[in-house]
Enzyme design. Structure first.
Site, PDB file in Angstrom:
ATOM      1  N   HIS A 242       0.818  -1.220   0.000  1.00 24.57           N
ATOM      2  CA  HIS A 242       0.000   0.000   0.000  1.00 24.57           C
ATOM      3  C   HIS A 242       0.850   1.267   0.000  1.00 24.57           C
ATOM      4  O   HIS A 242       0.422   2.315  -0.505  1.00 24.57           O
ATOM      5  CB  HIS A 242      -0.935  -0.003   1.211  1.00 24.57           C
ATOM      6  CG  HIS A 242      -2.166   0.833   1.045  1.00 24.57           C
ATOM      7  ND1 HIS A 242      -2.173   2.056   0.377  1.00 24.57           N
ATOM      8  CD2 HIS A 242      -3.442   0.640   1.455  1.00 24.57           C
ATOM      9  CE1 HIS A 242      -3.399   2.563   0.397  1.00 24.57           C
ATOM     10  NE2 HIS A 242      -4.183   1.733   1.036  1.00 24.57           N
TER      11      HIS A 242
ATOM     12  N   LYS B  63     -31.785   6.829   0.610  1.00 26.03           N
ATOM     13  CA  LYS B  63     -31.655   8.295   0.670  1.00 26.03           C
ATOM     14  C   LYS B  63     -32.978   8.937   1.105  1.00 26.03           C
ATOM     15  O   LYS B  63     -32.999   9.825   1.966  1.00 26.03           O
ATOM     16  CB  LYS B  63     -31.227   8.842  -0.688  1.00 26.03           C
ATOM     17  CG  LYS B  63     -29.803   8.509  -1.105  1.00 26.03           C
ATOM     18  CD  LYS B  63     -29.506   9.102  -2.481  1.00 26.03           C
ATOM     19  CE  LYS B  63     -28.101   8.807  -2.937  1.00 26.03           C
ATOM     20  NZ  LYS B  63     -27.805   9.366  -4.276  1.00 26.03           N
TER      21      LYS B  63
ATOM     22  N   SER C  55     -24.797   8.235  -2.215  1.00 23.01           N
ATOM     23  CA  SER C  55     -24.874   6.771  -2.325  1.00 23.01           C
ATOM     24  C   SER C  55     -23.879   6.114  -1.382  1.00 23.01           C
ATOM     25  O   SER C  55     -24.186   5.101  -0.731  1.00 23.01           O
ATOM     26  CB  SER C  55     -24.607   6.344  -3.766  1.00 23.01           C
ATOM     27  OG  SER C  55     -25.581   6.873  -4.637  1.00 23.01           O
TER      28      SER C  55
ATOM     29  N   ASP D 159     -11.249  -4.393 -19.509  1.00 22.19           N
ATOM     30  CA  ASP D 159     -11.339  -5.447 -20.524  1.00 22.19           C
ATOM     31  C   ASP D 159      -9.954  -5.697 -21.123  1.00 22.19           C
ATOM     32  O   ASP D 159      -9.390  -4.839 -21.798  1.00 22.19           O
ATOM     33  CB  ASP D 159     -12.336  -5.015 -21.610  1.00 22.19           C
ATOM     34  CG  ASP D 159     -12.585  -6.096 -22.649  1.00 22.19           C
ATOM     35  OD1 ASP D 159     -11.883  -7.134 -22.626  1.00 22.19           O
ATOM     36  OD2 ASP D 159     -13.470  -5.891 -23.495  1.00 22.19           O
TER      37      ASP D 159
END
Length: 454
Positions: free
Chosen positions: A173, A258, A272, A397
């Site tokens: 990290h 919410k 969110s 991808d």
């Protein structure tokens, strides 16, 4: 002795991939700043991307693996610190730094696994140990009398014959946060899929002089942290005695959360992220209520916020390294497990974000105290989050289509959940949890119950 789950994968090749150095520098050294030093003794971060890509072993070895090796070498030209090491001085008093030299490389393991691909990529409860057949391990540090040299990235490509492929990423990290690592993953995918060079917008920005440090945080953090513990993280010991499960919040679920919060607290600033984390936090508290926790016991929710665009001299989004501020929300066990727990959790999470991220005194206000402040949380009831909906790994991808499943293996090592965009539901969120089977079963029932109340 428990069986090592890593033995479930047969290793076909172990190799070292160097940058091709067609246009790369011969050497690159970067100081670790206070943003990086914070994570120096943190456990490795492990991510898994599973691809539904039926592939035979010959095709895998003769085409897929060589192409991945070549594209990785090209990509590393622009991400030299990931091929280098962190140098941790022992006696000189100097601060740690990142160093790439010609000949440095990334460890890559190629393996084949006969485990059930569809089982591993489901959302149902699975034994956490099963995933370590696909998790690469950082090479061991090199010790000398003067320093410890720590590799920062390991990769693994695992074939599930005629079913799919898993790419495993393990990083230290202290070399980079999720923003930088995801940028590397996406860049590698682009080169592997399309060939050619990485576009200018995707290339990392390394200039450490652009990071202002008027309070001398680099020295403050190093003086505090260098005395704290051993340089190396302890090895994982099996069995983990954990299960992992994925929970989905659809866009409608998020909006209902919410609306519910705003109905109770019209002035609340809901996002969110806030309502999703609040729901999981409360459900976990309730799931653990059988542990006879006192009602006045503090409950903490801690997470990181990206600082790049919020510093007094903003950094570009492509800044490579760590650039995170710590955010801490706090409540009481009795309040969170009560009927109004969700609203309380959402409110204190939102207030913590407002205070840290949008406060008038700036996002780094009080940063000189963060190491001590968060050190006091060791042993406390602590919940965290790894990842962010901002990082959409489901659109990465490599030429085989979108991933079928993302798993954050490293949440097995702490009390965090993983959070990312949902693969299948536009505007939805995907939550990963790793807990004991008992806690996970209790959480699942409470999670469904809480959503049903909306």
């Amino acid at each position: 002795m428990a069986e090592n789950p890593m033995s479930a994968a047969a290793v076909l090749d172990r190799c070292e991939i160097q940058p091709s150095l067609e246009s790369a520098a011969a050497e690159m050294t970067l100081p670790l700043l206070h943003f990086d030093i914070t994570w120096l003794y943190f456990h490795p971060v492990q991510r898994l991307l599973f691809y539904d890509f039926p592939c035979s072993k010959p095709l895998f070895l003769e085409t897929i693996v060589p192409q991945l090796k070549q594209s990785l070498s090209q990509t590393l030209n622009h991400f030299l610190p990931l091929a280098g090491n962190i140098v941790h001085p022992l006696n000189s008093g100097g601060r740690p730094f990142s160093r790439f030299s010609v000949g440095d490389s990334v460890s890559l393991t190629v393996a084949v696994c006969d485990k059930d691909f569809n089982h591993l990529t489901g959302n149902h409860a699975r034994v956490s140990d099963e995933f370590y057949a696909c998790v690469p391990h950082l090479p061991p540090p090199k010790h000398s009398s003067d320093d410890v040299v720590l590799p920062v990235l390991a990769l693994q490509i695992t074939l599930f014959p005629d079913h799919g492929v898993c790419l495993g990423f393990t990083n230290h990290h202290a070399i980079a946060d999720a923003s930088s690592i995801v940028r590397f993953i996406r860049a590698w995918a682009s080169v592997n899929r399309f060939g050619g060079e990485i576009d200018e917008k995707s290339r990392p920005f390394y200039d450490r002089t652009a990071v202002e440090d008027p309070k001398g945080l680099d020295s403050i953090y190093w003086n505090l942290i260098k005395r704290s513990r051993a340089v190396e993280s302890p090895p994982i010991s099996f069995p983990l005695n954990r299960s992992r499960r994925t929970f989905i919040l659809t866009k409608d679920d998020v909006q209902k959360l919410k609306n519910f919060a705003l109905q109770k607290r019209p002035e609340m600033n809901t996002t969110s992220f806030t309502v999703a984390c609040a729901l999981v936090w409360v459900c976990l508290v309730k799931a653990e209520a059988a542990e006879a926790v006192a009602d006045d016991e503090p409950e903490f929710f801690c997470f990181a916020a990206d600082c790049r665009g919020r510093l007094n001299a903003p950094l570009p989004a492509a800044y490579f390294g760590n650039c995170l501020a710590f955010v801490k929300a706090e409540s009481k066990h009795g309040l969170l497990k009560g009927d109004g727990g969700f609203v309380i959790a959402a409110e204190c999470t939102g207030e913590a974000i407002q205070k840290r991220v949008y406060g008038e005194k700036g996002i780094l206000f009080g940063a000189e105290n963060w190491p001590l402040e968060f050190g006091k949380l060791i042993g406390k009831r602590l919940f965290g989050v790894a990842g962010s909906p901002r990082f959409d790994l489901y659109d990465v991808d490599y030429g085989w289509g979108r991933p079928k499943k993302f798993e954050s293996a490293s949440i097995d090592g702490d009390t965090s959940m993983s959070l990312c965009k949902s693969r299948d539901f536009e505007g939805g969120l995907e939550i990963g949890l790793s807990r004991s089977e008992k806690i996970l079963n209790a959480f699942s029932a409470i999670f469904i119950q809480e959503l049903g109340k909306l």
